[in-house]
Enzyme design. Structure first.
Site, PDB file in Angstrom:
ATOM      1  N   ASP A   1     -13.703 -38.356  88.389  1.00 30.82           N
ATOM      2  CA  ASP A   1     -13.974 -39.661  87.783  1.00 30.82           C
ATOM      3  C   ASP A   1     -15.442 -40.015  87.999  1.00 30.82           C
ATOM      4  O   ASP A   1     -15.882 -40.201  89.130  1.00 30.82           O
ATOM      5  CB  ASP A   1     -13.067 -40.718  88.429  1.00 30.82           C
ATOM      6  CG  ASP A   1     -13.065 -42.040  87.675  1.00 30.82           C
ATOM      7  OD1 ASP A   1     -14.113 -42.395  87.092  1.00 30.82           O
ATOM      8  OD2 ASP A   1     -12.027 -42.728  87.698  1.00 30.82           O
TER       9      ASP A   1
ATOM     10  N   SER B   1      -7.893 -49.736  87.115  1.00 32.07           N
ATOM     11  CA  SER B   1      -9.321 -49.927  87.330  1.00 32.07           C
ATOM     12  C   SER B   1      -9.685 -51.388  87.527  1.00 32.07           C
ATOM     13  O   SER B   1      -9.337 -51.969  88.542  1.00 32.07           O
ATOM     14  CB  SER B   1     -10.116 -49.282  86.214  1.00 32.07           C
ATOM     15  OG  SER B   1     -11.300 -48.754  86.746  1.00 32.07           O
TER      16      SER B   1
ATOM     17  N   HIS C   1     -11.908 -40.621  84.267  1.00 29.48           N
ATOM     18  CA  HIS C   1     -11.483 -42.019  84.198  1.00 29.48           C
ATOM     19  C   HIS C   1     -10.608 -42.312  82.985  1.00 29.48           C
ATOM     20  O   HIS C   1      -9.987 -43.367  82.910  1.00 29.48           O
ATOM     21  CB  HIS C   1     -12.725 -42.918  84.154  1.00 29.48           C
ATOM     22  CG  HIS C   1     -12.470 -44.322  84.615  1.00 29.48           C
ATOM     23  ND1 HIS C   1     -12.148 -44.628  85.914  1.00 29.48           N
ATOM     24  CD2 HIS C   1     -12.476 -45.501  83.954  1.00 29.48           C
ATOM     25  CE1 HIS C   1     -11.978 -45.934  86.038  1.00 29.48           C
ATOM     26  NE2 HIS C   1     -12.161 -46.487  84.856  1.00 29.48           N
TER      27      HIS C   1
END
Length: 379
Positions: free
Chosen positions: A212, A147, A241
């Site tokens: 997500d 991320s 996520h």
């Protein structure tokens, strides 16, 4: 105006755990630095590294005697290496690699304050430590960015022409694009991954959950499409996520990827496409939930499945957000440190040899890259 905007963007992007999850102490019998609240291991080094920005960051190096490749792991937001310690150790064992994880400036026991430019200096310092202290060669390094960690990962990848490979885990197109679906890159944006990914010459694996609700799967899909040297991506159906490591496909696909890149020539011409293809097997259908399945393979840059574009901007259901919020609020930092058994919503999922790692991932929540929301960990 520009400085104020960049500063505001940085404040939205960084959430170091407060307080840090760990302390550092020196083990008197050995003189080695150790991480607090974890069982000391002889195959794990704790090191402090100076960056060109004047900060001192803390890193872990997990050694695997049978490894030929080394992973440099850039973790996500709202986490530090104290929380990632067991996960790093287990990944090293299950994937058969050495692994270095590090804390950004201002995270954990690293000094300074976090910023985009500091994270670039941080990953550069960690990479130099691998070269100078452990003798790791550029062509034997895999960069792994989770991320927000995809930002420093791709920045370094653009400057390493002989890098072995890159893994992007729930990556972002850019900081601003997480919050707004902008079509152009603004000068005040941070982590402009969308502009950097075409400059990466090594094989790129993208892993993203289809549900997500923090960083939409369209970010991962567009980065994969823009990659020069594509490897079969992993779109985990129903994954959000926080929980991709709980899926058995996650470990299987990573193993397959590492096995493939291990076979690449160490001194391959970076301008040439990778010569290997992944092997066809039944697991491909389960891993490729967006419909590419057996067709997504090593590519010279030509997109084979344009139909995937139509799914990139689908609407997010409100039920996803409520589920995600409940998931985050139920996690406790005190449970993270205890390592005891926890209740699992994924208990009926067969994780095979990945069970131990799944429990560790669940214990820290691994919602550690949340670009817009404060950390949900409790002090």
């Amino acid at each position: 105006m520009g400085s104020a905007t960049s500063s505001m963007a940085a404040k939205f992007a960084f959430f170091p755990p407060d307080p840090p999850s760990y302390n550092i102490h020196v083990d008197e019998p050995t003189g080695k630095m150790r991480i607090s609240d974890v069982h000391p291991r002889e195959d794990v080094d704790v090191v402090k590294i100076n960056t060109k920005k004047g900060n001192e960051i803390v890193a872990l190096f997990v050694k695997n005697p049978s490894a030929s490749l080394t992973v440099l792991y850039s973790h996500g937001n709202a986490a530090d290496i104290g929380q990632m310690y067991h996960i790093f150790s287990e990944l090293s064992v299950h994937l058969g690699v050495n692994l270095m994880g590090y804390d950004y400036s201002g995270y954990g026991q690293s000094s300074g304050k976090p910023s985009e430019q500091d994270t670039y200096a941080d990953i550069e310092a960690a990479y130099k430590c691998l070269e100078e202290t452990y003798g790791v060669k550029e062509e034997d390094v895999i960069l792994y960015g989770q991320s927000v960690g995809s930002g420093p990962t791709l920045e370094l990848a653009t400057r390493l022409p002989h890098l072995r490979a890159v893994v992007l885990h729930s990556p972002i197109l850019s900081g601003l694009r997480v919050m707004y679906p902008v079509k152009k890159t603004f000068w005040f944006d941070i982590y402009k991954n969308i502009d950097k990914i075409p400059l990466v010459n090594c094989p790129v694996l993208v892993i993203h959950g289809t549900e997500d609700d923090v960083v939409d799967v369209s970010h991962g899909k567009q980065l994969w499409e823009l990659s020069k040297d594509k490897y079969e991506p992993l779109w985990l159906k129903g994954g959000n996520h926080c929980n991709l490591e709980l899926y058995p496909e996650y470990l299987r696909h990573l193993r397959k990827f590492i096995s493939a890149v291990e076979k690449l020539p160490r001194h391959r011409n970076p301008t040439e496409p990778s010569p290997l293809k992944t092997n066809d097997n039944k697991d491909d259908k389960a891993r490729s939930s967006s419909g590419q399945r057996d067709k997504a393979r090593w590519s010279t840059g030509q997109l084979r499945e344009k139909s995937r574009r139509s799914t990139d901007n689908r609407e997010k259901s409100s039920s996803r957000s409520s589920t995600y919020s409940r998931e985050k609020s139920s996690r406790k930092l005190s449970e993270d440190r205890s390592g005891k058994a926890r209740n699992s919503t994924d208990s009926d999922r067969a994780r095979n040899s990945f069970d131990r790692l799944g429990d560790m991932v669940r214990s820290v929540g691994l919602c550690n890259v949340d670009c817009m929301k404060p950390a949900a960990f409790e002090a």
